[in-house]
Scaffold this motif. Structure first.
Motif: not given
Length: 116
Positions: A31-36, A102-105
């Protein structure tokens, strides 16, 4: 594969605070970026706050100065501290993880309701 599970939502009065958590498991090193994100009834899903691998953050204008995004030391937990909540913050809040090229979760979402 990455799994994201949110917690911490609930009902709060205007002016109150809540802290959301997102537990990440699986291949979190990808994962490169995480967010809300959040989605209110009848509205599109919108970005609330995000944090990059570098630690840089960005916020929606509507939450700047009130919300703070952070992550645990092991980068397997994402937090959203929400202060001075307003009725317009009422929405389902989703945790998101993006992989470069890549994918997004997505997590399953947690309901936040702010009463006036």
């Amino acid at each position: 594969q990455v799994q994201l599970v949110e917690s911490g939502g609930g009902l709060v009065q205007a002016g109150g605070s809540l802290r959301l958590s997102c537990a990440a498991s699986g291949s979190i090193f990808t994962i490169n970026t995480m967010g809300w994100y959040r989605q209110a009834p009848g509205k599109q899903r919108e970005l609330v706050a995000a944090i990059a691998r570098s630690g840089s953050t960005n916020y929606a204008d509507s939450v700047k100065g009130r919300f703070t995004i952070s992550r645990g030391a092991a980068r397997d937990t994402l937090y959203l501290q929400m202060n001075s909540l307003k009725p317009e913050d009422t929405a389902v809040y989703y945790c998101n993880g993006k992989v470069v090229a890549g994918p997004e979760y997505w997590g399953q979402g947690t309901q936040v309701t702010v009463s006036s």
